[in-house]
Design a protein around this motif. Structure first.
Motif, PDB file in Angstrom:
ATOM      1  N   MET A 194      -4.667 -21.524 -15.715  1.00 37.50           N
ATOM      2  CA  MET A 194      -4.539 -22.365 -14.530  1.00 37.50           C
ATOM      3  C   MET A 194      -5.809 -23.177 -14.295  1.00 37.50           C
ATOM      4  O   MET A 194      -5.747 -24.372 -13.972  1.00 37.50           O
ATOM      5  CB  MET A 194      -4.229 -21.513 -13.303  1.00 37.50           C
ATOM      6  N   ASP A 195      -6.979 -22.535 -14.449  1.00 33.01           N
ATOM      7  CA  ASP A 195      -8.248 -23.260 -14.308  1.00 33.01           C
ATOM      8  C   ASP A 195      -8.297 -24.446 -15.262  1.00 33.01           C
ATOM      9  O   ASP A 195      -8.685 -25.561 -14.884  1.00 33.01           O
ATOM     10  CB  ASP A 195      -9.435 -22.341 -14.618  1.00 33.01           C
ATOM     11  N   LYS A 196      -7.914 -24.202 -16.492  1.00 30.37           N
ATOM     12  CA  LYS A 196      -8.010 -25.250 -17.522  1.00 30.37           C
ATOM     13  C   LYS A 196      -7.006 -26.377 -17.266  1.00 30.37           C
ATOM     14  O   LYS A 196      -7.322 -27.555 -17.468  1.00 30.37           O
ATOM     15  CB  LYS A 196      -7.798 -24.636 -18.897  1.00 30.37           C
ATOM     16  N   VAL A 197      -5.826 -26.026 -16.809  1.00 29.16           N
ATOM     17  CA  VAL A 197      -4.815 -27.051 -16.520  1.00 29.16           C
ATOM     18  C   VAL A 197      -5.281 -27.931 -15.363  1.00 29.16           C
ATOM     19  O   VAL A 197      -5.203 -29.163 -15.426  1.00 29.16           O
ATOM     20  CB  VAL A 197      -3.461 -26.391 -16.196  1.00 29.16           C
ATOM     21  N   ILE A 198      -5.776 -27.302 -14.287  1.00 30.21           N
ATOM     22  CA  ILE A 198      -6.228 -28.073 -13.127  1.00 30.21           C
ATOM     23  C   ILE A 198      -7.386 -28.996 -13.499  1.00 30.21           C
ATOM     24  O   ILE A 198      -7.401 -30.186 -13.142  1.00 30.21           O
ATOM     25  CB  ILE A 198      -6.626 -27.139 -11.975  1.00 30.21           C
ATOM     26  N   SER A 199      -8.357 -28.477 -14.248  1.00 27.93           N
ATOM     27  CA  SER A 199      -9.488 -29.308 -14.661  1.00 27.93           C
ATOM     28  C   SER A 199      -9.028 -30.463 -15.548  1.00 27.93           C
ATOM     29  O   SER A 199      -9.523 -31.593 -15.423  1.00 27.93           O
ATOM     30  CB  SER A 199     -10.527 -28.456 -15.400  1.00 27.93           C
ATOM     31  N   GLY A 200      -8.071 -30.180 -16.419  1.00 30.09           N
ATOM     32  CA  GLY A 200      -7.551 -31.225 -17.291  1.00 30.09           C
ATOM     33  C   GLY A 200      -6.866 -32.330 -16.511  1.00 30.09           C
ATOM     34  O   GLY A 200      -7.033 -33.524 -16.816  1.00 30.09           O
ATOM     35  N   LEU A 201      -6.118 -31.957 -15.485  1.00 33.19           N
ATOM     36  CA  LEU A 201      -5.416 -32.947 -14.673  1.00 33.19           C
ATOM     37  C   LEU A 201      -6.380 -33.797 -13.842  1.00 33.19           C
ATOM     38  O   LEU A 201      -6.043 -34.923 -13.447  1.00 33.19           O
ATOM     39  CB  LEU A 201      -4.426 -32.248 -13.740  1.00 33.19           C
ATOM     40  N   LEU A 202      -7.563 -33.275 -13.574  1.00 37.33           N
ATOM     41  CA  LEU A 202      -8.532 -33.988 -12.745  1.00 37.33           C
ATOM     42  C   LEU A 202      -9.389 -34.976 -13.531  1.00 37.33           C
ATOM     43  O   LEU A 202     -10.057 -35.827 -12.930  1.00 37.33           O
ATOM     44  CB  LEU A 202      -9.449 -32.983 -12.041  1.00 37.33           C
ATOM     45  N   VAL A 203      -9.384 -34.875 -14.849  1.00 38.67           N
ATOM     46  CA  VAL A 203     -10.296 -35.703 -15.654  1.00 38.67           C
ATOM     47  C   VAL A 203     -10.121 -37.189 -15.374  1.00 38.67           C
ATOM     48  O   VAL A 203     -11.079 -37.900 -15.058  1.00 38.67           O
ATOM     49  CB  VAL A 203     -10.128 -35.411 -17.158  1.00 38.67           C
ATOM     50  N   LEU A 204      -8.903 -37.685 -15.469  1.00 33.91           N
ATOM     51  CA  LEU A 204      -8.673 -39.124 -15.300  1.00 33.91           C
ATOM     52  C   LEU A 204      -8.972 -39.606 -13.879  1.00 33.91           C
ATOM     53  O   LEU A 204      -9.706 -40.595 -13.705  1.00 33.91           O
ATOM     54  CB  LEU A 204      -7.244 -39.483 -15.706  1.00 33.91           C
ATOM     55  N   PRO A 205      -8.441 -38.948 -12.814  1.00 35.27           N
ATOM     56  CA  PRO A 205      -8.774 -39.426 -11.465  1.00 35.27           C
ATOM     57  C   PRO A 205     -10.263 -39.372 -11.148  1.00 35.27           C
ATOM     58  O   PRO A 205     -10.787 -40.246 -10.452  1.00 35.27           O
ATOM     59  CB  PRO A 205      -7.964 -38.517 -10.533  1.00 35.27           C
ATOM     60  N   ILE A 206     -10.970 -38.373 -11.677  1.00 33.72           N
ATOM     61  CA  ILE A 206     -12.407 -38.292 -11.431  1.00 33.72           C
ATOM     62  C   ILE A 206     -13.137 -39.423 -12.152  1.00 33.72           C
ATOM     63  O   ILE A 206     -14.069 -40.034 -11.610  1.00 33.72           O
ATOM     64  CB  ILE A 206     -12.954 -36.910 -11.831  1.00 33.72           C
ATOM     65  N   ARG A 207     -12.698 -39.752 -13.366  1.00 34.25           N
ATOM     66  CA  ARG A 207     -13.314 -40.876 -14.080  1.00 34.25           C
ATOM     67  C   ARG A 207     -13.098 -42.178 -13.326  1.00 34.25           C
ATOM     68  O   ARG A 207     -13.990 -43.033 -13.261  1.00 34.25           O
ATOM     69  CB  ARG A 207     -12.740 -40.968 -15.496  1.00 34.25           C
ATOM     70  N   LEU A 208     -11.930 -42.331 -12.739  1.00 31.35           N
ATOM     71  CA  LEU A 208     -11.650 -43.537 -11.960  1.00 31.35           C
ATOM     72  C   LEU A 208     -12.561 -43.613 -10.731  1.00 31.35           C
ATOM     73  O   LEU A 208     -13.077 -44.682 -10.392  1.00 31.35           O
ATOM     74  CB  LEU A 208     -10.185 -43.551 -11.527  1.00 31.35           C
ATOM     75  N   MET A 209     -12.766 -42.477 -10.072  1.00 33.73           N
ATOM     76  CA  MET A 209     -13.656 -42.455  -8.912  1.00 33.73           C
ATOM     77  C   MET A 209     -15.096 -42.739  -9.330  1.00 33.73           C
ATOM     78  O   MET A 209     -15.842 -43.428  -8.609  1.00 33.73           O
ATOM     79  CB  MET A 209     -13.568 -41.108  -8.199  1.00 33.73           C
ATOM     80  N   ASP A 210     -15.489 -42.239 -10.485  1.00 31.51           N
ATOM     81  CA  ASP A 210     -16.833 -42.530 -10.997  1.00 31.51           C
ATOM     82  C   ASP A 210     -17.021 -44.037 -11.153  1.00 31.51           C
ATOM     83  O   ASP A 210     -18.059 -44.598 -10.776  1.00 31.51           O
ATOM     84  CB  ASP A 210     -17.058 -41.839 -12.338  1.00 31.51           C
ATOM     85  N   LEU A 211     -16.011 -44.703 -11.701  1.00 26.54           N
ATOM     86  CA  LEU A 211     -16.081 -46.156 -11.898  1.00 26.54           C
ATOM     87  C   LEU A 211     -16.169 -46.884 -10.561  1.00 26.54           C
ATOM     88  O   LEU A 211     -16.932 -47.841 -10.412  1.00 26.54           O
ATOM     89  CB  LEU A 211     -14.870 -46.641 -12.692  1.00 26.54           C
ATOM     90  N   LEU A 212     -15.399 -46.421  -9.583  1.00 25.86           N
ATOM     91  CA  LEU A 212     -15.414 -47.060  -8.270  1.00 25.86           C
ATOM     92  C   LEU A 212     -16.777 -46.951  -7.598  1.00 25.86           C
ATOM     93  O   LEU A 212     -17.170 -47.824  -6.818  1.00 25.86           O
ATOM     94  CB  LEU A 212     -14.344 -46.430  -7.373  1.00 25.86           C
ATOM     95  N   HIS A 213     -17.499 -45.881  -7.904  1.00 29.19           N
ATOM     96  CA  HIS A 213     -18.824 -45.679  -7.310  1.00 29.19           C
ATOM     97  C   HIS A 213     -19.942 -46.234  -8.189  1.00 29.19           C
ATOM     98  O   HIS A 213     -21.124 -45.996  -7.916  1.00 29.19           O
ATOM     99  CB  HIS A 213     -19.069 -44.196  -7.046  1.00 29.19           C
ATOM    100  N   GLY A 214     -19.581 -46.951  -9.235  1.00 29.49           N
ATOM    101  CA  GLY A 214     -20.601 -47.533 -10.102  1.00 29.49           C
ATOM    102  C   GLY A 214     -21.123 -46.606 -11.167  1.00 29.49           C
ATOM    103  O   GLY A 214     -22.157 -46.871 -11.789  1.00 29.49           O
TER     104      GLY A 214
END
Length: 207
Positions: free
Chosen positions: A132-152
């Motif tokens: 479950m930990d690994k699945v949740i972290s995997g699902l978060l990769v793309l949205p977190i990368r998008l937020m990183d881009l939004l914050h520069g």
């Protein structure tokens, strides 16, 4: 010194808002270059930041030069003597630092440093051990990368890095044993937040 954004500073606003509620004395364990200390200082009577990295403390001292109510100190939290009752803290904050220490010893020490009625706030990292930990972290990769881009993009000062050892379930178990009533919730940016309100003296007597 300039401000910056990363997965830890993303939580700064809510930490500052929590400090505003209590004021008083604040301890930041693992304060790094002092950005959070700078943000907390206007809302606290006294702020102490500790970090074992002497170079980080030098940067914090530069950032906070002229701020009279903040003291950045190079020290090992687990080796520090427990303060007297009057010198304990209304708020203790620990951002991305708990996994650098022995979990139960650190939580126990935080209890001893926190004044009755005070609040402990931990923003931490946990190891992905279960499926479950690994699945949740995997699902978060793309949205977190998008937020990183939004914050520069991520901007990290030079800090010591350590891989977390305990899973979220292990951290919850330790917290329930050492700090009964502590709430541990998984959050965005591969982080969790632990909140514990220490019982007031009157409440502790009744238990």
């Amino acid at each position: 010194m300039e401000t910056y954004w990363n997965h830890n500073t993303a939580f700064h606003n809510e930490l500052v808002e929590s400090v505003k509620m209590r004021g008083g004395r604040v301890l930041d364990i693992g304060c790094g270059d002092g950005l959070l200390l700078q943000r907390i200082a206007p809302f606290a009577q006294r702020v102490v930041g500790i970090d074992p990295d002497s170079e980080a403390i030098k940067r914090a001292q530069t950032r906070l030069a002229g701020v009279s109510n903040v003291s950045p100190v190079s020290d090992d939290f687990l080796a520090m003597p427990v303060p007297s009752q009057e010198d304990r803290y209304s708020t203790i904050i620990c951002v991305a630092t708990l996994h650098h220490m022995e979990l139960r010893s650190a939580l126990s020490n935080m209890d001893h440093f926190l004044a009755p009625g005070g609040r402990l706030l931990v923003v931490g990292l946990a190891a992905d051990k279960s499926m479950m930990d690994k699945v949740i972290s995997g699902l978060l990769v793309l949205p977190i990368r998008l937020m990183d881009l939004l914050h520069g993009g991520m901007q990290d000062p030079a800090v010591r890095i350590a891989e977390p050892k305990e899973s979220l379930s292990e951290i919850r178990q330790a917290a329930s044993e050492v700090l009964p009533g502590a709430k541990v919730r998984r959050r965005f940016y591969f982080r969790y937040v632990m909140i514990w309100d220490k019982p007031r003296v009157e409440q502790a007597i009744q238990l």
